[in-house]
Design a protein around this motif. Structure first.
Motif, mmCIF file in Angstrom:
data_model
loop_
_atom_site.group_PDB
_atom_site.id
_atom_site.type_symbol
_atom_site.label_atom_id
_atom_site.label_comp_id
_atom_site.label_asym_id
_atom_site.label_seq_id
_atom_site.Cartn_x
_atom_site.Cartn_y
_atom_site.Cartn_z
ATOM 1 N N GLU A 20 -31.655 7.074 17.069
ATOM 2 C CA GLU A 20 -30.936 6.518 15.918
ATOM 3 C C GLU A 20 -29.542 6.050 16.302
ATOM 4 O O GLU A 20 -29.113 4.959 15.893
ATOM 5 N N ALA A 23 -29.830 2.866 18.200
ATOM 6 C CA ALA A 23 -30.220 1.725 17.363
ATOM 7 C C ALA A 23 -29.123 1.293 16.393
ATOM 8 O O ALA A 23 -28.991 0.106 16.097
ATOM 9 N N HIS A 24 -28.342 2.257 15.895
ATOM 10 C CA HIS A 24 -27.420 1.943 14.789
ATOM 11 C C HIS A 24 -25.961 2.294 15.041
ATOM 12 O O HIS A 24 -25.115 2.001 14.198
ATOM 13 N N GLU A 27 -21.418 5.239 13.348
ATOM 14 C CA GLU A 27 -21.055 5.059 11.937
ATOM 15 C C GLU A 27 -22.255 4.764 11.051
ATOM 16 O O GLU A 27 -22.330 5.244 9.922
ATOM 17 N N ARG A 28 -23.200 3.976 11.545
ATOM 18 C CA ARG A 28 -24.326 3.557 10.700
ATOM 19 C C ARG A 28 -25.558 4.452 10.843
ATOM 20 O O ARG A 28 -26.599 4.150 10.277
ATOM 21 N N THR A 29 -25.426 5.537 11.584
ATOM 22 C CA THR A 29 -26.542 6.471 11.707
ATOM 23 C C THR A 29 -26.439 7.536 10.628
ATOM 24 O O THR A 29 -25.384 8.130 10.431
ATOM 25 N N SER A 30 -27.537 7.763 9.970
ATOM 26 C CA SER A 30 -27.602 8.732 8.886
ATOM 27 C C SER A 30 -28.289 10.016 9.366
ATOM 28 O O SER A 30 -29.381 9.959 9.938
ATOM 29 N N LYS A 33 -31.703 10.265 7.828
ATOM 30 C CA LYS A 33 -32.783 9.546 8.501
ATOM 31 C C LYS A 33 -33.255 10.312 9.737
ATOM 32 O O LYS A 33 -34.451 10.362 10.029
ATOM 33 N N GLN A 106 -22.573 3.753 24.566
ATOM 34 C CA GLN A 106 -21.954 4.306 23.361
ATOM 35 C C GLN A 106 -21.099 5.520 23.680
ATOM 36 O O GLN A 106 -20.116 5.777 22.990
#
Length: 177
Positions: A20, A23-24, A27-30, A33, A106
């Motif tokens: 995750e 992929a995201h 900041e945009r990883t939940s 999810k 990252q």
């Protein structure tokens, strides 16, 4: 389906979180999810890791450790140029694991956070020390070698292995030379 142990669940969370975050981004990883992906509750993630930042840092640490382990296995029983060739071949194979390449990139992007920076500093320090030790190369050649490795990560993240650009083909040829 048999129940997973706490260690197995933790490993499953790290695997899902790595995918995750790759992929995201952070900041945009939940975490919700990630929990769904593993089949556990979101509060359980926080019981395991405390915070989303701790989870991210655990995935960064894991990515760098796994990278080092791959290189150590590749170079086992070798030294000098033979070790360097084995490491280079193993690192080139890692480009097929896009998530791991993005994870390493990252990790560098997370260095605005002091705790994350220490994890990344330690992880890359171990990679540098390993390459120095098994290759016997002087620092300038180790820097060149590792710079090429980071360029491979960047090119992988940019999907240039599947959709090459003329410049990336020239750079790829130079890296392989």
């Amino acid at each position: 389906m048999p129940r997973l142990t706490a260690a197995e669940r933790r490993e499953a969370v790290l695997e899902a979180a790595s995918a995750e975050f790759a992929a995201h981004g952070y900041e945009r990883t939940s975490t919700e999810k990630i929990a769904r992906r593993v089949g556990i509750s979101q509060p359980y993630i926080f019981r395991l890791f405390g915070t989303k930042r701790n989870l991210f840092e655990a995935t960064v640490r894991r990515c760098l450790i796994e990278t080092l382990e791959v290189l150590e296995r590749a170079a086992a029983g070798t030294s000098g140029d033979e070790a360097l060739e084995a490491i280079a071949a193993a690192y080139a194979e890692l480009r097929h694991e896009r998530g791991r390449s993005i994870g390493r990139l990252q990790s560098s992007g997370a260095c605005d956070n002091p705790e994350s920076r220490e994890i990344v500093r330690e992880g890359y320090g171990k990679l540098v020390a390993f390459v120095e030790r098994v290759s016997g190369l002087p620092p300038d050649q180790v820097a060149d070698f590792l710079g090429r490795a980071l360029l491979i990560d960047l090119m992988t993240a940019l999907d240039l292995d599947r959709r090459p650009e003329p410049w990336s083909e020239r750079i790829s040829a130079a890296i392989k030379a």
